[in-house]
Design a protein around this motif. Structure first.
Motif, PDB file in Angstrom:
ATOM      1  N   GLY A 109      -6.872 -34.449 -22.830  1.00 43.37           N
ATOM      2  CA  GLY A 109      -7.844 -33.584 -23.500  1.00 43.37           C
ATOM      3  C   GLY A 109      -7.388 -32.146 -23.596  1.00 43.37           C
ATOM      4  N   VAL A 110      -6.192 -31.848 -23.077  1.00 42.35           N
ATOM      5  CA  VAL A 110      -5.650 -30.489 -23.145  1.00 42.35           C
ATOM      6  C   VAL A 110      -4.188 -30.562 -23.561  1.00 42.35           C
ATOM      7  N   ASP A 111      -3.602 -29.394 -23.850  1.00 36.58           N
ATOM      8  CA  ASP A 111      -2.202 -29.344 -24.243  1.00 36.58           C
ATOM      9  C   ASP A 111      -1.307 -29.859 -23.114  1.00 36.58           C
ATOM     10  N   GLY A 112      -0.160 -30.364 -23.492  1.00 39.72           N
ATOM     11  CA  GLY A 112       0.812 -30.777 -22.495  1.00 39.72           C
ATOM     12  C   GLY A 112       0.902 -32.278 -22.339  1.00 39.72           C
ATOM     13  N   PRO A 113       1.618 -32.747 -21.301  1.00 35.35           N
ATOM     14  CA  PRO A 113       1.815 -34.183 -21.094  1.00 35.35           C
ATOM     15  C   PRO A 113       0.519 -34.899 -20.752  1.00 35.35           C
ATOM     16  N   ASP A 114       0.485 -36.179 -21.063  1.00 39.60           N
ATOM     17  CA  ASP A 114      -0.679 -37.005 -20.754  1.00 39.60           C
ATOM     18  C   ASP A 114      -0.441 -37.784 -19.468  1.00 39.60           C
ATOM     19  N   ASP A 115      -1.448 -38.515 -19.028  1.00 43.15           N
ATOM     20  CA  ASP A 115      -1.332 -39.316 -17.814  1.00 43.15           C
ATOM     21  C   ASP A 115      -0.732 -40.673 -18.143  1.00 43.15           C
ATOM     22  N   GLY A 116       0.175 -41.159 -17.290  1.00 44.07           N
ATOM     23  CA  GLY A 116       0.738 -42.485 -17.458  1.00 44.07           C
ATOM     24  C   GLY A 116      -0.112 -43.503 -16.718  1.00 44.07           C
ATOM     25  N   VAL A 117      -0.237 -44.707 -17.280  1.00 41.10           N
ATOM     26  CA  VAL A 117      -1.089 -45.714 -16.654  1.00 41.10           C
ATOM     27  C   VAL A 117      -0.554 -47.118 -16.901  1.00 41.10           C
ATOM     28  N   TRP A 127     -10.002 -56.965 -15.392  1.00 39.54           N
ATOM     29  CA  TRP A 127      -9.131 -55.822 -15.644  1.00 39.54           C
ATOM     30  C   TRP A 127      -9.229 -54.797 -14.512  1.00 39.54           C
ATOM     31  N   SER A 128      -8.105 -54.114 -14.251  1.00 43.02           N
ATOM     32  CA  SER A 128      -8.075 -53.029 -13.278  1.00 43.02           C
ATOM     33  C   SER A 128      -6.950 -52.070 -13.660  1.00 43.02           C
ATOM     34  N   THR A 129      -6.920 -50.914 -13.028  1.00 39.43           N
ATOM     35  CA  THR A 129      -5.836 -49.960 -13.228  1.00 39.43           C
ATOM     36  C   THR A 129      -4.877 -50.107 -12.058  1.00 39.43           C
ATOM     37  N   ALA A 130      -3.677 -50.623 -12.352  1.00 39.24           N
ATOM     38  CA  ALA A 130      -2.708 -50.898 -11.290  1.00 39.24           C
ATOM     39  C   ALA A 130      -1.963 -49.649 -10.846  1.00 39.24           C
ATOM     40  N   LEU A 131      -1.713 -48.739 -11.786  1.00 43.56           N
ATOM     41  CA  LEU A 131      -0.972 -47.520 -11.476  1.00 43.56           C
ATOM     42  C   LEU A 131      -1.421 -46.420 -12.423  1.00 43.56           C
ATOM     43  N   ARG A 132      -1.568 -45.215 -11.890  1.00 43.04           N
ATOM     44  CA  ARG A 132      -1.932 -44.068 -12.717  1.00 43.04           C
ATOM     45  C   ARG A 132      -1.197 -42.849 -12.196  1.00 43.04           C
ATOM     46  N   LEU A 133      -0.410 -42.211 -13.078  1.00 39.33           N
ATOM     47  CA  LEU A 133       0.363 -41.023 -12.707  1.00 39.33           C
ATOM     48  C   LEU A 133      -0.109 -39.844 -13.547  1.00 39.33           C
ATOM     49  N   GLN A 137       3.907 -39.361 -18.296  1.00 41.51           N
ATOM     50  CA  GLN A 137       3.694 -40.389 -19.306  1.00 41.51           C
ATOM     51  C   GLN A 137       4.587 -41.612 -19.075  1.00 41.51           C
ATOM     52  N   LEU A 138       4.007 -42.789 -19.331  1.00 38.96           N
ATOM     53  CA  LEU A 138       4.714 -44.059 -19.228  1.00 38.96           C
ATOM     54  C   LEU A 138       4.680 -44.748 -20.585  1.00 38.96           C
TER      55      LEU A 138
END
Length: 272
Positions: A109-117, A127-133, A137-138
């Motif tokens: 939602g802001v400038d710059g890199p996003d979150d990897g998931v 469903w689940s979230t196994a990894l979130r960085l 970005q992934l």
């Protein structure tokens, strides 16, 4: 606005503002099948490069997994981002234990890199979230077994050993992709100039490979069941492009032009 710029802006910019109410019809429409021609980049015109202050269309992007088996085809929506700005899946891996993993980014939602998931669909369909960085970005994921899975993206890769994820940092200025030939897991930098092998989470030198990670970027399969990740977009408004976003897109354009120069066989005519 040029079509290619519109698509590039969606891929490059992280500022996706969600509407106050969710889309009234979240059911995805069938995307155009990905073919070699469709996946090849168009050549952008020099004077089309966006600058700060240009008007852009904001989109809410939602990720899905398409499942095709003997019973037919159906789609499932990926778990939503805790930031509530949408998500963009870019790859998947079907494990031998029946689990399916999807990989991509969640917009900040802001400038710059996003979150990897990395999203995980258990054999029972949960469903689940196994990894979130955060801010890492992934964009790709592959594996050899349920306890030997690798996902890669900005600055390095992460290895799943069946219990935990272990991060390996490489060159921070590079983006990495991984794939497997069924016998080993390999990685490459974005420009595909170097190849390395990942053995139980450790990387080691390997002969250069001409494998193009784009060929199977969005699809995976296990037995007679095939999977494909894709996204749908909902227009939610217009705004002015910030200086940081313009610089980010200009960087993407520069990389795209470099790809065109180095791989002219992948170029297709622009549809204006």
């Amino acid at each position: 606005m040029k079509i290619w710029w519109f698509a590039l802006a969606l891929a490059a910019c992280s500022k996706h503002t969600a509407p106050s109410d969710p889309p009234s019809d979240p059911k995805p429409t069938a995307p155009t099948p990905v073919t070699a021609d469709a996946a090849a980049p168009e050549v952008p015109a020099v004077d089309d490069t966006p600058t700060a202050g240009d008007e852009v269309t904001e989109m809410l992007t939602t990720g899905f997994l398409r499942i095709k088996d003997g019973k037919g085809t159906h789609e499932e929506q990926l778990p939503g981002s805790p930031r509530k700005h949408g998500e963009f899946p870019e790859g998947c891996y079907a494990s031998a234990d029946g689990a399916v993993y999807a990989v991509g980014k969640q917009y900040t939602g802001v400038d710059g890199p996003d979150d990897g998931v990395v999203w995980k669909r258990a054999p029972d369909g949960t469903w689940s979230t196994a990894l979130r960085l955060e801010l890492v970005q992934l964009a790709s994921i592959t594996g050899l077994a349920p306890d030997d899975i690798v996902t890669a993206g900005h600055g390095g890769y992460s290895w799943w050993n069946g219990k935990t994820w272990a991060r390996t940092d490489l060159d921070e200025s590079s983006f990495y992709y991984v794939w497997s030939d069924g016998k080993a897991i390999y990685g490459t930098d974005f420009e595909m100039t170097k190849t390395f092998k990942i053995v139980k989470g450790k990387n080691e030198p390997a002969p250069h490979s001409d494998h193009n990670w784009r060929d199977d970027q969005y699809a995976c399969a296990r037995g007679a069941v095939s999977y494909q990740v894709f996204e749908t977009d909902k227009q939610i408004g217009k705004r002015k492009l910030s200086a940081n976003e313009a610089a980010e897109i200009q960087g993407e354009v520069k990389d795209l032009k470099k790809q065109v120069e180095e791989h002219p066989e992948n170029v297709r005519p622009a549809n204006n």
